[in-house]
Design a protein around this motif. Structure first.
Motif, PDB file in Angstrom:
ATOM      1  N   SER A   1      45.455  33.699  47.668  1.00  0.00           N
ATOM      2  CA  SER A   1      46.542  34.517  48.243  1.00  0.00           C
ATOM      3  C   SER A   1      47.785  34.505  47.427  1.00  0.00           C
ATOM      4  CB  SER A   1      46.787  33.964  49.571  1.00  0.00           C
ATOM      5  OG  SER A   1      47.604  32.477  49.314  1.00  0.00           O
ATOM      6  N   SER A   2      47.930  33.626  46.530  1.00  0.00           N
ATOM      7  CA  SER A   2      49.064  33.257  45.784  1.00  0.00           C
ATOM      8  C   SER A   2      48.748  32.537  44.396  1.00  0.00           C
ATOM      9  CB  SER A   2      50.197  32.491  46.523  1.00  0.00           C
ATOM     10  OG  SER A   2      49.703  31.289  46.943  1.00  0.00           O
ATOM     11  N   GLY A   3      49.740  32.324  43.421  1.00  0.00           N
ATOM     12  CA  GLY A   3      49.733  31.435  42.322  1.00  0.00           C
ATOM     13  C   GLY A   3      48.520  31.633  41.424  1.00  0.00           C
ATOM     14  N   ILE A   4      47.895  30.693  41.075  1.00  0.00           N
ATOM     15  CA  ILE A   4      46.725  30.680  40.233  1.00  0.00           C
ATOM     16  C   ILE A   4      45.866  31.538  40.680  1.00  0.00           C
ATOM     17  CG2 ILE A   4      45.023  29.344  39.090  1.00  0.00           C
ATOM     18  CD1 ILE A   4      47.292  27.191  38.731  1.00  0.00           C
ATOM     19  N   GLY A   5      45.313  31.155  42.028  1.00  0.00           N
ATOM     20  CA  GLY A   5      44.033  31.924  42.517  1.00  0.00           C
ATOM     21  C   GLY A   5      44.285  33.643  42.613  1.00  0.00           C
ATOM     22  N   ARG A   6      45.519  33.915  42.949  1.00  0.00           N
ATOM     23  CA  ARG A   6      45.898  35.447  42.826  1.00  0.00           C
ATOM     24  C   ARG A   6      45.695  35.847  41.478  1.00  0.00           C
ATOM     25  NH1 ARG A   6      48.332  39.869  46.037  1.00  0.00           N
ATOM     26  NH2 ARG A   6      48.826  41.212  44.137  1.00  0.00           N
TER      27      ARG A   6
ATOM     28  N   SER B   1      33.851  42.222  39.161  1.00  0.00           N
ATOM     29  CA  SER B   1      33.940  42.346  40.635  1.00  0.00           C
ATOM     30  C   SER B   1      34.160  40.945  41.364  1.00  0.00           C
ATOM     31  CB  SER B   1      32.348  42.927  41.152  1.00  0.00           C
ATOM     32  OG  SER B   1      32.201  42.621  42.548  1.00  0.00           O
ATOM     33  N   VAL B   2      35.264  40.928  42.063  1.00  0.00           N
ATOM     34  CA  VAL B   2      35.879  39.818  42.587  1.00  0.00           C
ATOM     35  C   VAL B   2      35.956  39.859  44.467  1.00  0.00           C
ATOM     36  CG1 VAL B   2      37.975  38.308  42.786  1.00  0.00           C
ATOM     37  CG2 VAL B   2      37.361  39.611  40.565  1.00  0.00           C
ATOM     38  N   ILE B   3      35.376  38.671  44.824  1.00  0.00           N
ATOM     39  CA  ILE B   3      35.607  38.489  46.029  1.00  0.00           C
ATOM     40  C   ILE B   3      36.827  37.411  46.335  1.00  0.00           C
ATOM     41  CG2 ILE B   3      34.552  37.748  48.239  1.00  0.00           C
ATOM     42  CD1 ILE B   3      31.923  38.383  47.039  1.00  0.00           C
ATOM     43  N   ALA B   4      37.753  37.741  47.041  1.00  0.00           N
ATOM     44  CA  ALA B   4      39.104  36.772  47.108  1.00  0.00           C
ATOM     45  C   ALA B   4      38.781  36.114  48.496  1.00  0.00           C
ATOM     46  CB  ALA B   4      40.081  37.812  46.975  1.00  0.00           C
ATOM     47  N   GLY B   5      38.980  34.809  48.563  1.00  0.00           N
ATOM     48  CA  GLY B   5      39.004  34.118  49.744  1.00  0.00           C
ATOM     49  C   GLY B   5      40.464  33.605  50.165  1.00  0.00           C
ATOM     50  N   VAL B   6      40.928  34.354  51.484  1.00  0.00           N
ATOM     51  CA  VAL B   6      42.278  34.171  51.722  1.00  0.00           C
ATOM     52  C   VAL B   6      42.146  33.651  53.401  1.00  0.00           C
ATOM     53  CG1 VAL B   6      43.233  35.857  50.419  1.00  0.00           C
ATOM     54  CG2 VAL B   6      42.366  36.648  52.512  1.00  0.00           C
TER      55      VAL B   6
END
Ligand SMILES: NC(=O)c1ccc[n+]([C@@H]2O[C@H](COP(=O)([O-])OP(=O)(O)OC[C@H]3O[C@@H](n4cnc5c(N)ncnc54)[C@H](OP(=O)(O)O)[C@@H]3O)[C@@H](O)[C@H]2O)c1
Length: 305
Positions: free
Chosen positions: A15-20, A32-37
């Motif tokens: 959701s934010s910072g380094i992960g985003r 291809s990215v799956i983003a855990g939020v």
């Protein structure tokens, strides 16, 4: 299975910072990215990024992790990479840290990482994929008043090293990333929590005055709160990309200020000396130096291979 661009990489804490930043960087390079939020608002926000599929995922919740495995499996594209980025800071004196606070920090930063690896392991073995853990120079250094956080990251360092040895014969590489301060929400969130404890949990603490000074150190620089001066996290995202896609990734990547890097190296050298002194047959100074030189030479051979 060889890596193909539509084989996804799952990033937790997106959701934010380094992960985003990792999600943006990988997606901009056509991965291809799956983003855990965790929150609906972040889910909707990440949906707008081309190449990014958001997924509701709290790493402390077994049912959400299980559901995430189901959803990723149902995509039918396997999983190439797992980037364990979700993390929380825990500041304050260890002596005064409650069980609940310790569990909160370890629950995300260490047990959450393990829960993800345990759940997604079979997909990663199938793809001969990679696990990238976002640790911290705080996992190498000894930072007082960052005890719960430092403990979780020191744990993650050892965890990553053991897992690396265990998984290598099965074609899964495990890489640890060690950032120092980069712009994100972690500092502000941690200091907010710390501020709220000064007059509550730490009201009677023998460390209360020190904690006030620590809070001041975080908040009052001539240019405002310290974390606002930290650089953009893109170099961390670049290191993650290298860890994921270079042919021969290094076991760890420091993405750090020179000061923090030297601090980490000095801490580890001091530890070598402490370990060497602590038994009846210590190595002499020249023997220690010879071993260091041998290890450096071996490293050069590995680099050249
Ligand atoms: N920024 C730095 O200076 C720095 C330095 C060294 C290491 N790191 C590491 O980098 C990683 C990312 O931190 P950051 O600095 O980018 O901080 P951040 O902006 O606060 O991001 C932390 C992320 O972790 C998520 N998260 C927290 N608890 C979670 C849970 N239970 N399940 C799933 N996600 C959860 C947050 O989601 P919500 O938005 O829903 O809370 C957020 O997406 C952490 O592991 C941190 O220790 C950061």
């Amino acid at each position: 299975m060889l890596y193909e661009r539509d084989t996804p990489v799952l990033v937790t804490g997106a959701s934010s910072g380094i992960g985003r930043s990792i999600c943006e960087f990988l997606a901009s390079n056509k991965h291809s990215v799956i983003a855990g939020v965790r929150k609906h608002v972040d889910f909707e926000e990440l949906k707008k990024l081309t190449g990014v599929m958001p997924l509701r995922l709290d790493v402390t919740k077994a049912d959400e992790v299980e559901e995430a495995v189901k959803q990723v499996s149902e995509l039918g594209r396997g999983l190439y990479g797992l980037v364990n980025c979700a993390g929380v800071a825990g500041l304050g004196p260890l002596f005064d840290t409650s069980d609940e606070e310790f569990s909160r920090v370890l629950g995300v930063n260490l047990i959450g990482v393990h829960r993800m690896i345990h759940a997604f392991g079979p997909l990663l073995v199938e793809s001969h994929g990679r696990i990238v853990n976002i640790s911290s120079v705080g996992g190498l250094n000894i930072d007082t008043w960052l005890g719960p956080y430092g403990t979780s990251k020191h744990g993650l360092e050892g965890y990553g090293e053991i897992l690396r040895e265990e998984m290598a014969p099965h074609g899964v590489q495990v890489i640890t990333i060690e950032p120092s301060g980069h712009r994100s929400k972690i500092g502000e969130n941690a200091v907010d929590l710390m501020g709220s404890k000064i007059d509550t949990a730490w009201q009677e603490s023998i460390f209360r005055d020190e904690m006030k000074q620590v809070l001041d150190w975080w908040l009052r620089t001539p240019d405002g709160p310290r974390w606002l001066m930290w650089p953009d996290p893109k170099p961390v995202a670049e290191a993650v990309s290298t860890a994921l896609f270079s042919e021969h990734p290094k076991p760890r990547y420091l993405v750090s200020s020179r000061e923090a890097a030297i601090g980490a190296i000095d801490t580890m050298l001091a530890r070598v000396i402490e370990v060497n002194d602590g038994h009846p047959n210590p190595l002499s100074g020249p023997e220690l130096v010879t071993r260091l030189e041998k290890a450096l030479a071996m490293r050069q051979v590995q680099h050249a291979a």
